[in-house]
Design a protein around this motif. Structure first.
Motif, PDB file in Angstrom:
ATOM      1  N   ARG A  98      14.943  31.754 -19.580  1.00 31.47           N
ATOM      2  CA  ARG A  98      13.545  31.882 -20.004  1.00 31.47           C
ATOM      3  C   ARG A  98      13.145  30.744 -20.928  1.00 31.47           C
ATOM      4  N   VAL A  99      14.137  30.116 -21.562  1.00 33.98           N
ATOM      5  CA  VAL A  99      13.891  28.995 -22.479  1.00 33.98           C
ATOM      6  C   VAL A  99      14.934  27.913 -22.210  1.00 33.98           C
ATOM      7  N   PRO A 100      14.922  27.313 -21.029  1.00 38.07           N
ATOM      8  CA  PRO A 100      15.994  26.389 -20.639  1.00 38.07           C
ATOM      9  C   PRO A 100      16.081  25.134 -21.488  1.00 38.07           C
ATOM     10  N   ALA A 101      14.971  24.709 -22.091  1.00 41.45           N
ATOM     11  CA  ALA A 101      14.985  23.539 -22.970  1.00 41.45           C
ATOM     12  C   ALA A 101      15.267  23.949 -24.410  1.00 41.45           C
ATOM     13  N   TYR A 132      22.910  29.653 -16.657  1.00 40.72           N
ATOM     14  CA  TYR A 132      21.648  30.253 -17.103  1.00 40.72           C
ATOM     15  C   TYR A 132      21.754  31.777 -17.060  1.00 40.72           C
ATOM     16  N   THR A 133      21.591  32.409 -18.215  1.00 39.15           N
ATOM     17  CA  THR A 133      21.617  33.864 -18.297  1.00 39.15           C
ATOM     18  C   THR A 133      20.217  34.444 -18.118  1.00 39.15           C
ATOM     19  N   HIS A 134      20.147  35.767 -17.981  1.00 39.05           N
ATOM     20  CA  HIS A 134      18.886  36.512 -17.842  1.00 39.05           C
ATOM     21  C   HIS A 134      18.102  36.131 -16.590  1.00 39.05           C
ATOM     22  N   SER A 158       9.691  29.926 -29.150  1.00 36.94           N
ATOM     23  CA  SER A 158      10.382  30.363 -27.938  1.00 36.94           C
ATOM     24  C   SER A 158      11.617  31.176 -28.290  1.00 36.94           C
ATOM     25  N   LEU A 159      12.413  30.680 -29.244  1.00 42.39           N
ATOM     26  CA  LEU A 159      13.656  31.354 -29.598  1.00 42.39           C
ATOM     27  C   LEU A 159      13.409  32.636 -30.382  1.00 42.39           C
ATOM     28  N   VAL A 160      12.340  32.672 -31.175  1.00 39.73           N
ATOM     29  CA  VAL A 160      11.967  33.922 -31.841  1.00 39.73           C
ATOM     30  C   VAL A 160      11.583  34.951 -30.773  1.00 39.73           C
ATOM     31  N   ALA A 161      10.844  34.508 -29.768  1.00 39.21           N
ATOM     32  CA  ALA A 161      10.361  35.410 -28.724  1.00 39.21           C
ATOM     33  C   ALA A 161      11.505  36.064 -27.958  1.00 39.21           C
ATOM     34  N   VAL A 162      12.590  35.322 -27.711  1.00 34.94           N
ATOM     35  CA  VAL A 162      13.704  35.876 -26.940  1.00 34.94           C
ATOM     36  C   VAL A 162      14.832  36.367 -27.848  1.00 34.94           C
ATOM     37  N   VAL A 179       8.799  35.015 -16.426  1.00 32.43           N
ATOM     38  CA  VAL A 179       8.202  34.181 -17.471  1.00 32.43           C
ATOM     39  C   VAL A 179       9.199  33.140 -17.954  1.00 32.43           C
ATOM     40  N   VAL A 180       8.785  31.884 -17.947  1.00 34.29           N
ATOM     41  CA  VAL A 180       9.537  30.795 -18.581  1.00 34.29           C
ATOM     42  C   VAL A 180       8.644  30.254 -19.689  1.00 34.29           C
ATOM     43  N   LEU A 181       9.096  30.353 -20.929  1.00 31.90           N
ATOM     44  CA  LEU A 181       8.256  29.948 -22.063  1.00 31.90           C
ATOM     45  C   LEU A 181       8.177  28.432 -22.205  1.00 31.90           C
TER      46      LEU A 181
END
Length: 340
Positions: free
Chosen positions: A50-53, A73-75, A225-229, A321-323
């Protein structure tokens, strides 16, 4: 139509992280990793699809420089085939020399075919490139690293799978399998787990390493992004209550902005909105309606509404969703000093 209207992109700024005890750049941990991983020619990097970068630590680029780089890549269960292909194309452009796989990291996933393929992929790579019979396994906190290792080890029939926390003294750890908890920073020490019995092969599990604060100052989208996931220690560590609340409100706006950017309007239907929005007040008022709070409980209402929104996002209720913005290839981070 309201569902197709275009909203202006929102500009974000990273909050002051000076006093944040939850955002510590573990320089000593990285030093230990470099020291103990000498001779390991395979780097297995775990990222959140979801947050690959944003789930890539810039120091991992250094670790991969002279190693075969494998990205897991997880999830991926939260994305559809088309979205996974978008991530795949982005990865090929951003990391042309890396190989990658997508895995389902849910606890109740059915079967382990994907992990059988992943295990064979890792084993064959370690055998092919030579060096120590160990894959250096890295990732930022709470990215799913221990969950991946646990799934990889389930194929071993023997219950006496050995693990050691010292590569020199060969001390045996009491728990022989990775422990999994949905909490950033749960893994505390370097541990070597058996990946294959004969011939013996290992994965070296290292604690999640948080990106430096400079990284987040330069890239606010990575912070939110990292807070979101749920991959940053935030909210209750190093922030005043009002600061934490504002961070969570901004995180809601960030998710909405990413959804609107990719024209992913599943949230509109799921929440029963009239059309797209990037206003957190709309979300808080909507999700707070069913909460039994008095008028004076505005703070509690806001907190619960945000928690509900984040839970819906994290469990895939808004669709794939990809943030991170996949329209841009990854820009390498240059370490430098920021005065804040």
């Amino acid at each position: 139509t309201k569902a197709s209207q275009k909203l202006e992109p929102v500009r974000f700024e990273t909050p002051d992280l000076t006093g944040s005890g939850g955002l510590i750049y573990e320089a000593k941990g990285l030093e230990q990793i470099h020291k103990l991983s000498f001779g390991m020619n395979v780097l297995l990097e775990i990222r959140d699809v979801r947050v690959p970068a944003s789930s890539h630590h810039p120091s991992f680029t250094r670790l991969a420089k002279h190693r075969t780089h494998l990205i897991c890549y997880t999830h991926s269960d939260l994305l559809d085939e088309g979205t996974c292909e978008r991530v795949a194309n982005w990865t090929r452009k951003s990391w042309p020399y890396a190989e990658f796989r997508f895995v389902d990291t849910r606890e109740n996933r059915s079967g382990h075919e994907a992990f059988t393929d992943l295990r064979e992929w890792i084993e064959s790579t370690v055998d092919r490139v030579g060096g120590l019979n160990t894959a250096l396994t890295v990732g930022i906190p709470n990215v799913g690293k221990s969950a991946v290792l646990l799934a990889l080890m389930k194929h071993i029939k023997s219950a006496k799978v050995r693990a050691r926390t010292s590569l020199t003294k060969r001390r045996v750890k009491k728990s022989t399998r990775p422990q999994v908890k949905n909490q950033p920073g749960f893994t505390k020490e370097l541990t070597q787990y058996v990946l294959r019995d004969k011939p013996r092969q290992y994965c070296l599990d290292v604690p999640g390493i948080t990106q430096p604060k400079d990284f987040f100052y330069e890239r606010p989208e990575a912070f939110y992004s990292l807070v979101a996931v749920n991959q940053l220690l935030q909210g209750k560590k190093g922030f005043e209550p009002h600061e934490a609340e504002q961070i969570m409100k901004d995180t809601v706006v960030f998710i909405l902005d990413a959804l609107n950017r990719d024209r992913n309007f599943g949230y509109v239907k799921k929440l029963g909105l009239e059309g797209p929005t990037n206003d957190e007040k709309v979300i808080i008022d909507l999700l707070g309606q069913s909460r039994k709070h008095n008028a004076n409980d505005a703070e509690k209402k806001t907190q619960k509404a945000i928690e509900t929104f984040l839970k819906l996002f994290r469990t895939g209720n808004f669709g794939p969703v990809v943030l991170d913005d996949l329209r841009q290839t990854y820009k390498p981070f240059q370490f430098q000093q920021y005065e804040r």
